[in-house]
Design a protein around this motif. Sequence first.
Motif, PDB file in Angstrom:
ATOM      1  N   THR A   3     121.475  39.908 -45.291  1.00 24.74           N
ATOM      2  CA  THR A   3     120.448  39.725 -44.255  1.00 24.74           C
ATOM      3  C   THR A   3     120.099  41.051 -43.603  1.00 24.74           C
ATOM      4  OG1 THR A   3     121.323  37.513 -43.792  1.00 24.74           O
ATOM      5  CG2 THR A   3     119.858  38.471 -42.147  1.00 24.74           C
ATOM      6  N   LEU A   4     121.112  41.864 -43.333  1.00 22.23           N
ATOM      7  CA  LEU A   4     120.886  43.165 -42.715  1.00 22.23           C
ATOM      8  C   LEU A   4     120.022  44.049 -43.601  1.00 22.23           C
ATOM      9  CD1 LEU A   4     121.949  44.868 -40.204  1.00 22.23           C
ATOM     10  CD2 LEU A   4     123.597  45.825 -41.797  1.00 22.23           C
ATOM     11  N   LEU A   5     120.343  44.083 -44.895  1.00 24.41           N
ATOM     12  CA  LEU A   5     119.572  44.915 -45.818  1.00 24.41           C
ATOM     13  C   LEU A   5     118.166  44.370 -46.034  1.00 24.41           C
ATOM     14  CD1 LEU A   5     122.338  45.641 -48.488  1.00 24.41           C
ATOM     15  CD2 LEU A   5     121.499  47.179 -46.699  1.00 24.41           C
TER      16      LEU A   5
ATOM     17  N   VAL B 194     126.423  38.981 -34.604  1.00 20.91           N
ATOM     18  CA  VAL B 194     126.611  37.611 -34.092  1.00 20.91           C
ATOM     19  C   VAL B 194     126.543  36.613 -35.245  1.00 20.91           C
ATOM     20  CG1 VAL B 194     125.716  35.831 -32.536  1.00 20.91           C
ATOM     21  CG2 VAL B 194     125.658  38.241 -31.842  1.00 20.91           C
ATOM     22  N   PHE B 195     125.628  36.850 -36.189  1.00 30.26           N
ATOM     23  CA  PHE B 195     125.512  35.982 -37.367  1.00 30.26           C
ATOM     24  C   PHE B 195     126.820  35.945 -38.147  1.00 30.26           C
ATOM     25  CE2 PHE B 195     123.917  35.709 -41.942  1.00 30.26           C
ATOM     26  CZ  PHE B 195     123.909  34.321 -41.942  1.00 30.26           C
ATOM     27  N   SER B 196     127.481  37.100 -38.265  1.00 33.90           N
ATOM     28  CA  SER B 196     128.754  37.148 -38.986  1.00 33.90           C
ATOM     29  C   SER B 196     129.821  36.327 -38.262  1.00 33.90           C
ATOM     30  CB  SER B 196     129.218  38.603 -39.148  1.00 33.90           C
ATOM     31  OG  SER B 196     129.561  39.175 -37.900  1.00 33.90           O
ATOM     32  N   ILE B 197     129.795  36.335 -36.926  1.00 38.02           N
ATOM     33  CA  ILE B 197     130.732  35.514 -36.157  1.00 38.02           C
ATOM     34  C   ILE B 197     130.438  34.039 -36.378  1.00 38.02           C
ATOM     35  CG2 ILE B 197     131.554  34.915 -33.844  1.00 38.02           C
ATOM     36  CD1 ILE B 197     130.814  37.722 -32.942  1.00 38.02           C
ATOM     37  N   LEU B 198     129.159  33.690 -36.356  1.00 33.76           N
ATOM     38  CA  LEU B 198     128.766  32.294 -36.549  1.00 33.76           C
ATOM     39  C   LEU B 198     129.159  31.801 -37.934  1.00 33.76           C
ATOM     40  CD1 LEU B 198     125.207  32.387 -34.938  1.00 33.76           C
ATOM     41  CD2 LEU B 198     127.165  31.097 -34.083  1.00 33.76           C
TER      42      LEU B 198
ATOM     43  N   ILE C  86     133.096  43.876 -37.910  1.00 30.67           N
ATOM     44  CA  ILE C  86     133.309  45.324 -37.941  1.00 30.67           C
ATOM     45  C   ILE C  86     132.467  45.984 -39.039  1.00 30.67           C
ATOM     46  CG2 ILE C  86     135.028  47.127 -38.353  1.00 30.67           C
ATOM     47  CD1 ILE C  86     137.114  45.198 -37.157  1.00 30.67           C
ATOM     48  N   ILE C  87     132.402  45.344 -40.206  1.00 34.39           N
ATOM     49  CA  ILE C  87     131.636  45.910 -41.315  1.00 34.39           C
ATOM     50  C   ILE C  87     130.151  46.007 -40.970  1.00 34.39           C
ATOM     51  CG2 ILE C  87     130.841  45.461 -43.681  1.00 34.39           C
ATOM     52  CD1 ILE C  87     133.647  44.330 -44.251  1.00 34.39           C
ATOM     53  N   VAL C  88     129.594  44.951 -40.389  1.00 36.64           N
ATOM     54  CA  VAL C  88     128.179  44.970 -40.008  1.00 36.64           C
ATOM     55  C   VAL C  88     127.926  46.014 -38.923  1.00 36.64           C
ATOM     56  CG1 VAL C  88     126.304  43.623 -38.974  1.00 36.64           C
ATOM     57  CG2 VAL C  88     127.791  42.578 -40.684  1.00 36.64           C
ATOM     58  N   PHE C  89     128.863  46.158 -37.995  1.00 34.76           N
ATOM     59  CA  PHE C  89     128.743  47.165 -36.933  1.00 34.76           C
ATOM     60  C   PHE C  89     128.637  48.573 -37.522  1.00 34.76           C
ATOM     61  CE2 PHE C  89     131.112  50.176 -34.185  1.00 34.76           C
ATOM     62  CZ  PHE C  89     130.220  50.238 -33.121  1.00 34.76           C
ATOM     63  N   ILE C  90     129.478  48.871 -38.495  1.00 35.54           N
ATOM     64  CA  ILE C  90     129.484  50.210 -39.108  1.00 35.54           C
ATOM     65  C   ILE C  90     128.293  50.383 -40.045  1.00 35.54           C
ATOM     66  CG2 ILE C  90     130.762  51.758 -40.638  1.00 35.54           C
ATOM     67  CD1 ILE C  90     133.340  50.461 -39.571  1.00 35.54           C
TER      68      ILE C  90
ATOM     69  N   MET D  89     133.248  36.505 -48.545  1.00 33.85           N
ATOM     70  CA  MET D  89     132.438  35.497 -47.880  1.00 33.85           C
ATOM     71  C   MET D  89     131.901  35.998 -46.545  1.00 33.85           C
ATOM     72  SD  MET D  89     131.299  32.392 -48.153  1.00 33.85           S
ATOM     73  CE  MET D  89     130.571  31.138 -47.093  1.00 33.85           C
ATOM     74  N   ALA D  90     132.745  36.715 -45.810  1.00 34.23           N
ATOM     75  CA  ALA D  90     132.378  37.142 -44.468  1.00 34.23           C
ATOM     76  C   ALA D  90     131.322  38.236 -44.460  1.00 34.23           C
ATOM     77  CB  ALA D  90     133.620  37.631 -43.723  1.00 34.23           C
ATOM     78  N   THR D  91     131.240  39.014 -45.526  1.00 33.05           N
ATOM     79  CA  THR D  91     130.313  40.141 -45.533  1.00 33.05           C
ATOM     80  C   THR D  91     129.048  39.901 -46.344  1.00 33.05           C
ATOM     81  OG1 THR D  91     131.520  41.122 -47.395  1.00 33.05           O
ATOM     82  CG2 THR D  91     132.164  41.805 -45.181  1.00 33.05           C
ATOM     83  N   MET D  92     129.100  39.003 -47.314  1.00 34.93           N
ATOM     84  CA  MET D  92     127.975  38.839 -48.228  1.00 34.93           C
ATOM     85  C   MET D  92     126.685  38.486 -47.493  1.00 34.93           C
ATOM     86  SD  MET D  92     127.641  36.409 -51.600  1.00 34.93           S
ATOM     87  CE  MET D  92     128.009  34.911 -50.674  1.00 34.93           C
TER      88      MET D  92
END
Length: 249
Positions: free
Chosen positions: A40-42, A65-69, A119-123, A32-35
């Motif tokens: 959106t990033l891709l 920030v979106f992932s935190i939200l 962390i995943i979005v950062f990397i 859920m946290a990464t999907m």
Amino acid sequence: MHSVIHFFVELFILFRIQISIVRYQLIWILGMATMFPVVTLLFLEFIVGDMNAEKLARIIIGNMVFSILLMGMNVLAQDISHQKFGGYFTYYSSLPIRKINFILSLLFYGILTSLPSFIIVFILGQQVYGIQLHFELLLIPVTFISIFSVVGIGVSIGFLSPNPQFTNVVSQFLLMFVTFMTPVMVNLDQLPSILQWISYLLPTTYVANALHGMLTVGWTTTTGNELFILLIFSYISYLIISKKIHWRV
């Protein structure tokens, strides 16, 4: 002295309970946290075209920030609301624990569920866009304070909502509004004046600014000011939660 030791022992036990819950739900949390942030990033990578490093960094940080939200505000608010109206908190209210420790354990849970996607979005963001973001150890406390300020909003929404349906509507609306209508994905000066004024009232503006500063330049006086404002938001959230929780009722 004994009461202080008892306070931290109690908090430690509650934190361990939250860690156990997260460990049990880890697969769901990671999915859920990464999907949505990763999609959106891709997607943005397909449409942005040629952009300078500054704008690419803003997109990556915006998705962080979106992932935190998503987890710290949206999912957490709905989770707490369902638990509240499902009677789950009756168990905790029957225990000889302090209300402050109960609230801190919920905030800790929000931080734990928000960190993986962050962390995943950062990397992944750096790999997708081919840029290198700045990293220093001070980024760790900045990250925790940033997540904490957003998690406070999620917990507040969950406890203040009159029913789970209302929580779903409010949290979904805030997620979309804050992500795309405030300076999360874009710079503040790109927004209409009225949205700029609204942005100053939202902690996510300062979260995005603090993370952008840390990941592009490093620690500055401006970053310190942003964190001070975020601590104020966090304190206000805690006051609201502590006043509105009907403890042992």
